[in-house]
Design an enzyme around this catalytic site. Sequence first.
Site, PDB file in Angstrom:
ATOM      1  N   CYS A 116       0.818  -1.225   0.000  1.00 13.83           N
ATOM      2  CA  CYS A 116       0.000   0.000   0.000  1.00 13.83           C
ATOM      3  C   CYS A 116       0.847   1.268   0.000  1.00 13.83           C
ATOM      4  CB  CYS A 116      -0.945   0.015   1.197  1.00 13.83           C
ATOM      5  SG  CYS A 116      -2.095  -1.366   1.187  1.00 13.83           S
ATOM      6  N   HIS A 258      -3.522   7.398   2.568  1.00 11.71           N
ATOM      7  CA  HIS A 258      -3.886   6.056   2.100  1.00 11.71           C
ATOM      8  C   HIS A 258      -5.327   5.779   2.527  1.00 11.71           C
ATOM      9  CE1 HIS A 258      -3.880   1.943   1.082  1.00 11.71           C
ATOM     10  NE2 HIS A 258      -3.710   1.469   2.302  1.00 11.71           N
ATOM     11  N   ASN A 288     -10.067   0.113  -0.361  1.00 10.98           N
ATOM     12  CA  ASN A 288      -8.609   0.151  -0.288  1.00 10.98           C
ATOM     13  C   ASN A 288      -8.034  -0.407  -1.592  1.00 10.98           C
ATOM     14  OD1 ASN A 288      -5.900  -0.218   0.220  1.00 10.98           O
ATOM     15  ND2 ASN A 288      -6.181  -1.174   2.233  1.00 10.98           N
TER      16      ASN A 288
HETATM   17  O1  UT7 Z   1      -3.847  -1.146   3.668  1.00  9.86           O
HETATM   18  C1  UT7 Z   1      -2.953  -1.778   4.537  1.00  9.86           C
HETATM   19  C2  UT7 Z   1      -3.268  -1.461   5.907  1.00  9.86           C
HETATM   20  N1  UT7 Z   1      -4.493  -2.066   6.329  1.00  9.86           N
HETATM   21  C3  UT7 Z   1      -5.209  -1.478   7.238  1.00  9.86           C
HETATM   22  O2  UT7 Z   1      -4.857  -0.404   7.631  1.00  9.86           O
HETATM   23  C4  UT7 Z   1      -6.409  -2.176   7.832  1.00  9.86           C
HETATM   24  C5  UT7 Z   1      -6.409  -1.937   9.300  1.00  9.86           C
HETATM   25  N2  UT7 Z   1      -7.481  -2.601  10.017  1.00  9.86           N
HETATM   26  C6  UT7 Z   1      -8.780  -2.207   9.927  1.00  9.86           C
HETATM   27  O3  UT7 Z   1      -9.116  -1.336   9.139  1.00  9.86           O
HETATM   28  C7  UT7 Z   1      -9.785  -2.807  10.881  1.00  9.86           C
HETATM   29  O4  UT7 Z   1      -9.101  -3.513  11.865  1.00  9.86           O
HETATM   30  C8  UT7 Z   1     -10.817  -3.750  10.196  1.00  9.86           C
HETATM   31  C9  UT7 Z   1     -11.775  -2.930   9.381  1.00  9.86           C
HETATM   32  C10 UT7 Z   1     -10.087  -4.743   9.303  1.00  9.86           C
HETATM   33  C11 UT7 Z   1     -11.605  -4.527  11.242  1.00  9.86           C
HETATM   34  O5  UT7 Z   1     -12.242  -3.619  12.146  1.00  9.86           O
HETATM   35  P1  UT7 Z   1     -12.132  -3.866  13.722  1.00  9.86           P
HETATM   36  O6  UT7 Z   1     -12.998  -2.833  14.339  1.00  9.86           O
HETATM   37  O7  UT7 Z   1     -10.679  -3.863  14.066  1.00  9.86           O
HETATM   38  O8  UT7 Z   1     -12.812  -5.272  13.907  1.00  9.86           O
HETATM   39  P2  UT7 Z   1     -12.183  -6.623  14.479  1.00  9.86           P
HETATM   40  O9  UT7 Z   1     -11.201  -7.195  13.488  1.00  9.86           O
HETATM   41  O10 UT7 Z   1     -11.719  -6.421  15.869  1.00  9.86           O
HETATM   42  O11 UT7 Z   1     -13.460  -7.541  14.501  1.00  9.86           O
HETATM   43  C12 UT7 Z   1     -14.597  -7.219  15.318  1.00  9.86           C
HETATM   44  C13 UT7 Z   1     -15.684  -8.221  15.048  1.00  9.86           C
HETATM   45  C14 UT7 Z   1     -15.218  -9.668  15.083  1.00  9.86           C
HETATM   46  O12 UT7 Z   1     -16.257 -10.438  15.676  1.00  9.86           O
HETATM   47  P3  UT7 Z   1     -16.144 -10.872  17.235  1.00  9.86           P
HETATM   48  O13 UT7 Z   1     -14.893 -11.672  17.331  1.00  9.86           O
HETATM   49  O14 UT7 Z   1     -16.094  -9.583  18.005  1.00  9.86           O
HETATM   50  O15 UT7 Z   1     -17.403 -11.645  17.425  1.00  9.86           O
HETATM   51  C15 UT7 Z   1     -15.106 -10.045  13.621  1.00  9.86           C
HETATM   52  O16 UT7 Z   1     -15.298 -11.429  13.390  1.00  9.86           O
HETATM   53  O17 UT7 Z   1     -16.215  -8.015  13.732  1.00  9.86           O
HETATM   54  C16 UT7 Z   1     -16.251  -9.263  13.035  1.00  9.86           C
HETATM   55  N3  UT7 Z   1     -16.096  -8.992  11.605  1.00  9.86           N
HETATM   56  C17 UT7 Z   1     -17.153  -8.700  10.809  1.00  9.86           C
HETATM   57  N4  UT7 Z   1     -18.463  -8.622  11.048  1.00  9.86           N
HETATM   58  C18 UT7 Z   1     -19.261  -8.292  10.013  1.00  9.86           C
HETATM   59  C19 UT7 Z   1     -14.960  -8.945  10.873  1.00  9.86           C
HETATM   60  N5  UT7 Z   1     -15.262  -8.649   9.601  1.00  9.86           N
HETATM   61  C20 UT7 Z   1     -16.607  -8.492   9.534  1.00  9.86           C
HETATM   62  C21 UT7 Z   1     -17.503  -8.172   8.505  1.00  9.86           C
HETATM   63  N6  UT7 Z   1     -18.806  -8.077   8.776  1.00  9.86           N
HETATM   64  N7  UT7 Z   1     -17.075  -7.933   7.223  1.00  9.86           N
END
Ligand code: UT7
Length: 335
Positions: A116, A258, A288
Site C-alpha cells: 500500500c 492512504h 482500499n
Molecule cells: O492497507 C494496509 C493497511 N491495512 C489497514 O490499515 C487495515 C487496518 N485494520 C482495519 O481497518 C480494521 O481492523 C478492520 C476494518 C479490518 C476490522 O475492524 P475492527 O474494528 O478492528 O474489527 P475486528 O477485526 O476487531 O473484529 C470485530 C468483530 C469480530 O467479531 P467478534 O470476534 O467480536 O465476534 C469479527 O469477526 O467483527 C467481526 N467482523 C465482521 N463482522 C461483520 C470482521 N469482519 C466483519 C464483517 N462483517 N465484514
Amino acid sequence: MTGSRRTHIIGVGGYLPRRVVTNAELAERVDTSDQWIVERTGIRQRHLAADGERTSDLAAAAARQALEVAGVTIDDIDALVVATTTPDLIFPSTAAIVQSKLGGAGFPAWDIQAVCAGFVYGLAQLDAMMRAGMFRRVLLIGAETMSRILNWDDRATCVLFGDGAGAVVLEQRAEAGGVIGSVLHGDGAHRDLLKAQYGSDVPRDRPDFHTDAAGVAAIAMRGNEVFRVAVKSLGAVVGEVLAAHNLTESDVDWLVPHQANLRIINAIAKRLTLPEERVAITVGIHANTSAASVPLALAHLHQQGRLQRDQLLLLESFGAGFVWGANLVRWSLGE
Ligand code: UT7
C-alpha cells in the site's frame, strides 16, 4: 530555491473499472452488513476489474489520462515506474507491459513492491533520482487488481479492497515548489500480520486457505493489530516529514492519505488538526486500492477542481511489512 532542481507533478490521472460492487451485494455472499462495513471502515462500494482486465490495463488507462493532463506524450517520457502488489505476471514487470501498451520504448521501466505504500515509496525514489539529474520527465503509476488476491469467502478481508489505478507525470524543473521531501520507514518484524502467500507456503493443515490457479493464496490479515500500528506509525511520520522541512500542521492545505479505513484517516487528520474538508476521502467509493489509493485520491481531487497551485499536500501511506512513509508536495498544476 529557484535555480535548483525540483520534481513537479505536471499531470495526474485515474482509472476505475466499470463494475461497482456495493456492500449490500457482498452481504449476499458473506455474513456481513452494509452497517458493519460503513461503521468500521467508511467503505460503501468498490470497483472490480472485469474478467481479462489486468493491472497493466488499469495502469495504462490512468497513465494516458495523466499524460493528457500534462500535455505530453509517451515519447516525452524518460522512465516509467509501476507500484503494484498485484502484477500481471511474476515477470516481466507490469511496468514493462505498460510501456509496451503505451507504445513507449527505449527508456527504463520497473516495478516497486511496497504494497500500500508503493506510490509514496515511488515518489520518494523518483524525486531523488530526478534531483540527481537522471531523468527529466517520468511516469509514476500505482495500479492494483486486489480482487484477484482476495478470498471472497472471508468477510474479514473481502469487504475491504477494490481495484483501480492512479498516475502522475513528474517533471524536473528549475523552479520552486513540487516535491519538498519524503520520509520512508519499514519494520519487517510485523510481516505476519498482513500477507498473501504463494501456494507452496500455505500450511498443509489449513485446507480452508484459499489458493488461486496461479498458486497465490489470498490476503490474510490480523486487522485490529494492523490498525493500531498504522495509526501510531502514520501519526509519527506526518510529524516527522513536517519537522524535517521546518513546517507545521498549520502549513498543510491537504492531507492525501492512504484509503484503508476512514477511522485511520480521521485519526491522522485530527493529529494534524485538519478539518474534514481539507482531507481527501475516497475510501467510501473506492475502498482500499493499495498502491493506487493515494494517486487515485489525488486524481479525484484534481478532477473536482479542488486543488490550487502552490497548496501544500501531505501524502501518506502504510502497508504490509510494515512499510510506511509520507511526501510533502507543493501542487504545481493550475493557475
Ligand atoms: O492497507 C494496509 C493497511 N491495512 C489497514 O490499515 C487495515 C487496518 N485494520 C482495519 O481497518 C480494521 O481492523 C478492520 C476494518 C479490518 C476490522 O475492524 P475492527 O474494528 O478492528 O474489527 P475486528 O477485526 O476487531 O473484529 C470485530 C468483530 C469480530 O467479531 P467478534 O470476534 O467480536 O465476534 C469479527 O469477526 O467483527 C467481526 N467482523 C465482521 N463482522 C461483520 C470482521 N469482519 C466483519 C464483517 N462483517 N465484514
